[in-house]
Design a protein around this motif. Structure first.
Motif: not given
Lengths: 360, 360
Positions: A117-118, A151, A271, A274-275, A278, B117-118, B271, B346
């Motif tokens: 993702s990043r 993600g 973002h 994804a968060a 997560d 970071s995520r 980001h 991941e």
């Protein structure tokens, strides 16, 4: 754009197009935004709602986007067409769904064995990715803004263990898009089945395996009760990005203040998705494992075979389509560079911490 | 807030506080935003400028934030104090800098051996992190919005190789903040040296090692010429987050439309910072290596000793400060859960791809 759509649509013709380039934040804009994902996939669906809520807040209600589920205004797989024609002003949908129009559109979403993702975010916004993709979207009469990322997904649910690439041969696997094309090279028989039909197909043995999203969404469809093995990683979708696709005339007619609001809100939604996953996925995975799901990594040999098959596919697609070749080369160069850089500063830390902080 | 500051400041008293809770997007707001990072650290500095540019675009110039370098309006390490007192409306500065006021503030930035970071973004925005931190910032009269993240930093530049934890004993290491406190437990002598003084100190052997940021920023300070070994990972700052700290009265007086603009713009800037570093760092690292820098991973044994020392430090800090204990427990639970979840979907993918796509 046909007349009927304009009349049905209203906002695009009457409001947005009549007031081009107004700088006033008070301009009243009403947009419809059909969503390719149903409300039952709540995390992905709500990315469009995050965008809508933020622009409403920032414009004090003057810029209003109304999100609708698939089939309510436009069917899930026809959203790009509706945006192209201007029958809706925008839609929340992944480019990958429109692979048949131009395979380059898949690069706006992800390719199998793609970036995490990043790196994907960096490619799109600071690595030249959106510039590379601009003309393929322009051909569709679209300004595309990345607006969600799940993600890394999971590999999928299997009724039997996968011990070698041999085991993929003849396997009837419900897998969407390019992941299926990659697996086909190894003899797998990809199946396209609507989400609600996966469970009975797995139960009756019509299919041997199925991938969907990740623990939180998969748990709700009950796959664990009919397939024992849950494989990872989801090589087919490492960090799939979904776009807010905006009709180009609607975009150009949008006041610059609202353009900025939309771009920024989409970054937040990208973002946020994804968060939220997560936060939701780890407890869902714990529940699945507690109920008997067997977690399995794909054997390295299987991933290697899939990686080679993916590279073959990209060469073939590039031979058929010069634009795919151009954008893929740009994407691939960035992917490899990021992969090698992350190996140093990020991955060595993350891998150490995964072991050091494992519950004993 | 003292009278002189109010008069000097102007905007906060005259505009913001005089027009509380106005919903109109036309309200004219002028804020000053001192930045703890100098313009020479352009990627971090510009995060504040991304925020300023976005709110200006979205408000059609009505909400204007003027960013200044450290020392121009407020010294780098006194920005929180200036925001607390209301002598400026906001400032771009990491909570870690104000560890002495309350160690809990460090948790808004990062701790050694912290989240990537995520996970950090997920913790802050969707994992309850900002709620956990709200009271420690409220005590400082601040509404804090995460607004930048560098991604994982590098371990640092060493004149000699580090082969075991023994080699850290007696080492004079320029290392900021809590990373220094962790290393001190292993006998290292942490040094606080301003960035511009690091190069001569390394050259003359006044210090043995120094950490700063990552390849792009480090290259500019020329460390490679006076220290041969470049170690990774930067256990001391895995994904440090910097906040836009807003004076609480200025925040509460801000129209809700502008509050939404500021929150969203800060997410973009957070980001964007990591993405810009991800684009800039790989070529910088290649240049450094081409010029003779020897890249080295910390030995696993060294990282294990540092990990244990970090955990000891957090227990001690928790015994001294109940709030640190509460927030750290929340942060640590989230960190471990994310670490284990990322290991599956991941990291297994990322690690496979790092090897599969390594240049031959």
């Amino acid at each position: 754009m046909n007349r009927r759509n304009l009349v049905a649509g209203g906002a695009l013709g009457a409001t947005a197009l009549a007031t081009p380039h107004l700088a006033s934040a008070q301009t009243r804009i009403r947009w419809r935004c059909p969503n390719s994902f149903p409300k039952s996939i709540e995390t992905l669906y709500s990315a469009a709602e995050i965008v809508a809520r933020r622009v409403r807040e920032m414009s004090d209600g003057s810029f209003e986007i109304t999100v609708s589920g698939p089939g309510e205004v436009v069917p899930a797989l026809q959203i790009l067409d509706a945006v192209t024609q201007g029958s809706v002003e925008c839609g929340f949908t992944p480019g990958l769904f429109y692979f048949g129009k131009d395979p380059t559109l898949a690069l706006s979403t992800t390719l199998p064995m793609g970036m995490a993702s990043r790196a994907m975010f960096a490619w799109l916004h600071y690595g030249g990715g959106r510039d590379q993709l601009r003309d393929v979207f322009r051909d569709q009469n679209v300004h595309a803004i990345p607006a969600a990322c799940t993600g890394a997904q999971m590999g999928g649910w299997f009724r039997k263990e996968i011990r070698s690439a041999e085991d993929l041969k003849g396997l009837k696997f419900r897998i969407a898009g390019l992941g299926g094309s990659v697996m086909q090279k190894l003899g797998t028989v990809p199946q396209q089945i609507a989400p609600s039909d996966i469970y009975p197909a797995l139960e009756r043995g019509v299919i041997d395996a199925a991938e969907y999203i990740g623990p939180f969404d998969d748990e709700k469809l009950g796959f664990a009760r009919v397939a024992r093995y849950y494989y990872y990683p989801g090589f087919q979708e490492v960090a799939p990005s979904t776009d807010l696709m905006v009709n180009l005339r609607a975009w150009e007619a949008l006041p610059k203040t609202y353009q900025a609001m939309l771009e920024t809100a989409c970054i937040e939604a990208w973002h946020a998705t994804a968060a939220k996953y997560d936060v939701l996925n780890p407890p869902a995975l714990r529940r699945l494992i507690a109920a008997g799901t067997q977690l399995r990594p794909y054997p390295r040999e299987v991933l290697q075979a899939l990686y080679r098959a993916a590279q073959e596919l990209y060469v073939e697609l590039g031979e058929q389509n010069a634009r795919f070749k151009r954008v893929h080369e740009h994407w691939e160069k960035f992917r490899v560079e990021q992969s090698q850089w992350f190996r140093i500063a990020e991955d060595s830390m993350v891998n150490f911490l995964a072991v050091a902080s494992a519950p004993r």
